[in-house]
Write an enzyme that holds these catalytic residues in place. Structure first.
Site, PDB file in Angstrom:
ATOM      1  N   HIS A  36      -9.239  11.066  -0.706  1.00  0.00           N
ATOM      2  CA  HIS A  36      -8.746   9.829  -1.330  1.00  0.00           C
ATOM      3  C   HIS A  36      -8.525  10.102  -2.813  1.00  0.00           C
ATOM      4  CE1 HIS A  36      -8.435   5.649  -2.548  1.00  0.00           C
ATOM      5  NE2 HIS A  36      -8.404   5.293  -1.270  1.00  0.00           N
TER       6      HIS A  36
ATOM      7  N   ARG B 121      -3.200   9.950   6.499  1.00  0.00           N
ATOM      8  CA  ARG B 121      -3.312   8.556   6.928  1.00  0.00           C
ATOM      9  C   ARG B 121      -2.823   7.606   5.846  1.00  0.00           C
ATOM     10  NH1 ARG B 121      -6.901   4.532   6.181  1.00  0.00           N
ATOM     11  NH2 ARG B 121      -8.490   5.860   5.219  1.00  0.00           N
TER      12      ARG B 121
ATOM     13  N   PHE C 279       0.852  -1.180   0.000  1.00  0.00           N
ATOM     14  CA  PHE C 279       0.000   0.000   0.000  1.00  0.00           C
ATOM     15  C   PHE C 279       0.893   1.237   0.000  1.00  0.00           C
ATOM     16  CE2 PHE C 279      -4.707  -0.208   1.382  1.00  0.00           C
ATOM     17  CZ  PHE C 279      -4.990  -1.144   0.412  1.00  0.00           C
TER      18      PHE C 279
ATOM     19  N   HIS D 143     -12.543  11.837   2.194  1.00  0.00           N
ATOM     20  CA  HIS D 143     -12.493  10.449   2.636  1.00  0.00           C
ATOM     21  C   HIS D 143     -12.358  10.259   4.143  1.00  0.00           C
ATOM     22  CE1 HIS D 143     -11.719   6.175   2.399  1.00  0.00           C
ATOM     23  NE2 HIS D 143     -10.484   6.296   2.849  1.00  0.00           N
TER      24      HIS D 143
ATOM     25  N   LEU E 234     -15.885   4.959  -3.336  1.00  0.00           N
ATOM     26  CA  LEU E 234     -14.477   4.620  -3.194  1.00  0.00           C
ATOM     27  C   LEU E 234     -14.010   3.593  -4.223  1.00  0.00           C
ATOM     28  CD1 LEU E 234     -11.889   4.950  -1.485  1.00  0.00           C
ATOM     29  CD2 LEU E 234     -12.693   3.024  -0.111  1.00  0.00           C
TER      30      LEU E 234
ATOM     31  N   GLN F 131      -8.382  14.107   4.733  1.00  0.00           N
ATOM     32  CA  GLN F 131      -7.791  13.353   3.632  1.00  0.00           C
ATOM     33  C   GLN F 131      -8.774  13.227   2.470  1.00  0.00           C
ATOM     34  OE1 GLN F 131      -7.020   8.859   3.750  1.00  0.00           O
ATOM     35  NE2 GLN F 131      -4.957   9.711   3.848  1.00  0.00           N
TER      36      GLN F 131
ATOM     37  N   GLU G  99      -7.600   1.588  -2.735  1.00  0.00           N
ATOM     38  CA  GLU G  99      -6.170   1.668  -2.975  1.00  0.00           C
ATOM     39  C   GLU G  99      -5.597   0.319  -3.373  1.00  0.00           C
ATOM     40  OE1 GLU G  99      -2.189   3.128  -0.507  1.00  0.00           O
ATOM     41  OE2 GLU G  99      -4.149   4.010  -0.083  1.00  0.00           O
TER      42      GLU G  99
ATOM     43  N   ARG H 171      -1.299   9.132   0.040  1.00  0.00           N
ATOM     44  CA  ARG H 171      -2.562   9.583  -0.527  1.00  0.00           C
ATOM     45  C   ARG H 171      -2.609  11.082  -0.779  1.00  0.00           C
ATOM     46  NH1 ARG H 171      -6.977   5.864   2.813  1.00  0.00           N
ATOM     47  NH2 ARG H 171      -6.557   3.930   1.660  1.00  0.00           N
TER      48      ARG H 171
END
Length: 541
Positions: free
Chosen positions: A232, A378, A118, A344, A246, A230, A249, A280
């Site tokens: 996304h 995050r 990730f 997000h 969404l 955040q 990721e 992100r």
């Protein structure tokens, strides 16, 4: 209006996502526990929607020190180091809890947990169950909860925390018929999730309205870093009613590439080392810049392409994404997805210590409503781990609170009743205020910010807060309360954004130049409470 019912318990947990259910499971070992859910417990919130995975150091070649370093760097060094250390140290044990309770995660050929890469991490440490990780976790947690004696109150909207003598002693809620319920407890755990529904385009479920931030603030709690929202990088942009949905990721973790309308793999301009697996905040700004500068797709996004992977891999490892885009008429096995940044996650929240105590006695917080773990950005995969690590800690800490006599001064509940009655005399539907707020926040407090736009947004919020909302029937009282909470949460975000006069992590001020990087920033946390809003100044930075 009268109180329909009074429910007493040792611990009251507000929220039924991953953090709330884990807190209730733990609290139940100490005494009577009540869990209140705005939706059907286990069905609402963000955990069940979470697709990507759960970060844990499980491989002998990985290290908790590396997970710590990745999280601190990814969070622009605004994280609380003590909370981060707690997260990375305890997340392996908490996933073992889930496995022992029956959770089924993907495994390798050697029958060890599979882990995918990730963004922003030096090692592939993200455990997953296809792209339905959160769903698998919630099924497991709800099964475990059913084995306890926790009382669950479904479809009850908590509208206010009840305080006495500077201590939180319970909460007031409305059932689906608009009738009032009073909850009394020795300790209250807020696990109400996030609040990016204050933005026009958001990945959050309809319950992500910031209730916990607003109720905690009104109860006197201090919040930190509320400006850190955040976005996304990859939310669906088409069709219109799917905007913001969404796109996990995991697509990028499985090798998905981002391209602009010219076919350029544009991340080479923004982070040529990490490319699509950058953090992100970096990827979201990159995509937004491509769109702003005219290199966007027909519907105002960029392309995310995984079609170079085999159909079998996509069907096995990204089944939800495949199903979702087939509904949109796009076969991701053969063609790219059209995506754009979407609101997000709020990294800020109620200030807690590692035992999840807030600054108000009797009140604990865990999950997205709590701040400090993620800093200014995050890492994907850390949120699901956070729900389990700090959910358990919150439930345990609340459960250890001493038993107290539960007698509420009637004036507290009368104030709640008075506020509800005012809605019956209002003039404007709550949904109208909600829409205007969401548009104002999207236009003035989004990815790129400046003082003028933020001040204009704050003025709009203050103006909307003066409008008297109308509840024509009792069932609409809850919606009016929720929109009031959204206005409060939005104000917390914007006031904090005005206070942080630097660009850091997810917070970008286009009107400010600076000669420091994240590690040497002269600023620490923003703090906001009923008393004041301020920012820490770091000596020697």
């Amino acid at each position: 209006m009268k109180v329909r019912e009074i429910i007493s318990s040792h611990v009251l947990v507000i929220g039924s996502g991953g953090a709330g259910v884990r807190a209730a499971i733990e609290a139940s070992t100490h005494g009577e526990c009540v869990l209140v859910s705005k939706t059907i417990a286990g069905k609402g919130g963000c955990t069940i929607m979470a697709e990507g995975g759960y970060n844990a150091v499980l491989n002998c070649d990985d290290k908790t020190d590396d997970h710590f370093a990745d999280t601190m760097k990814g969070g622009a060094f605004l994280n609380n180091p003590e909370l981060v250390r707690t997260l990375v140290t305890e997340s392996p044990e908490r996933i073992r809890d889930l496995l022992s309770w029956g959770a089924v995660f993907d495994v390798t050929g050697e029958c060890s947990l599979a882990q995918r890469p990730f963004g922003g991490q030096c090692f592939p440490r993200t455990c997953f169950a296809g792209d339905r990780t959160g769903h698998e976790m919630m099924i497991t947690l709800m099964d475990r909860l059913a084995a306890t004696e926790v009382r669950i109150c479904h479809e009850v909207t908590i509208i206010s925390l009840l305080c006495e003598g500077g201590r939180v002693i319970g909460a007031a809620g409305l059932d689906r018929n608009g009738e009032l319920i009073e909850f009394l407890a020795d300790a209250v755990v807020l696990a109400t999730g996030g609040g990016t529904r204050v933005y026009d385009i958001s990945t959050n479920s309809t319950s992500g309205t910031g209730d916990g931030y607003a109720m905690g603030f009104r109860a006197g709690a201090e919040l930190i870093d509320m400006e850190q929202v955040q976005f996304h990088p990859t939310g669906a942009v088409y069709p219109w009613d799917a905007r913001g949905r969404l796109v996990t990721e995991a697509v990028r973790g499985e090798g998905g590439v981002l391209k602009n309308a010219l076919g350029e793999r544009f991340m080479t301009r923004y982070d040529p080392q990490r490319m699509e697996l950058s953090t992100r905040d970096v990827v979201a700004r990159a995509a937004a810049t491509e769109i702003r500068e005219g290199r966007g797709t027909p519907h105002g996004g960029v392309w995310l392409d995984i079609s170079h992977r085999s159909p079998e891999d996509i069907e096995t490892r990204l089944p939800t994404m495949l199903e979702q885009f087939l509904m949109f008429g796009v076969d991701i096995r053969k063609e790219p997805m059209e995506v754009a940044p979407t609101a997000h996650h709020i990294m800020g929240g109620l200030r807690i210590d590692r035992e999840c105590r807030t600054t108000v006695p009797g009140l604990f917080a865990c999950g997205e409503v709590a701040g400090g773990v993620h800093g200014a950005n995050r890492l994907g995969g850390n949120a699901l781990a956070e729900t389990q690590v700090f959910g358990r800690r919150a439930g345990d800490s609340a459960g250890k609170e001493p038993v107290r006599e539960k007698n509420l001064n009637d004036s507290a509940i009368q104030l709640v009743i008075r506020d509800l009655k005012e809605f019956s005399e209002g003039q404007t539907p709550a949904r109208e205020i909600r829409t205007r707020l969401q548009e104002a926040m999207w236009n003035g407090a989004g990815i790129f910010r400046n003082k003028g736009a933020l001040q204009h947004t704050l003025n709009e919020i203050d103006s909307l807060d003066q409008v008297r909302m109308k509840a024509t029937i009792p069932e609409e009282y809850a919606e009016c309360c929720i929109v009031k909470n959204m206005l409060t949460t939005a104000r917390l975000i914007v006031r904090s954004a005005l206070t942080r006069e630097e660009s850091r992590g997810a917070h970008v001020r286009t009107d400010i130049t600076q000669d420091w990087d994240n590690a040497s920033s002269p600023f620490g946390h923003t703090h906001i409470s009923q008393k004041d809003v301020s920012i820490e100044h770091r000596e020697g930075a």
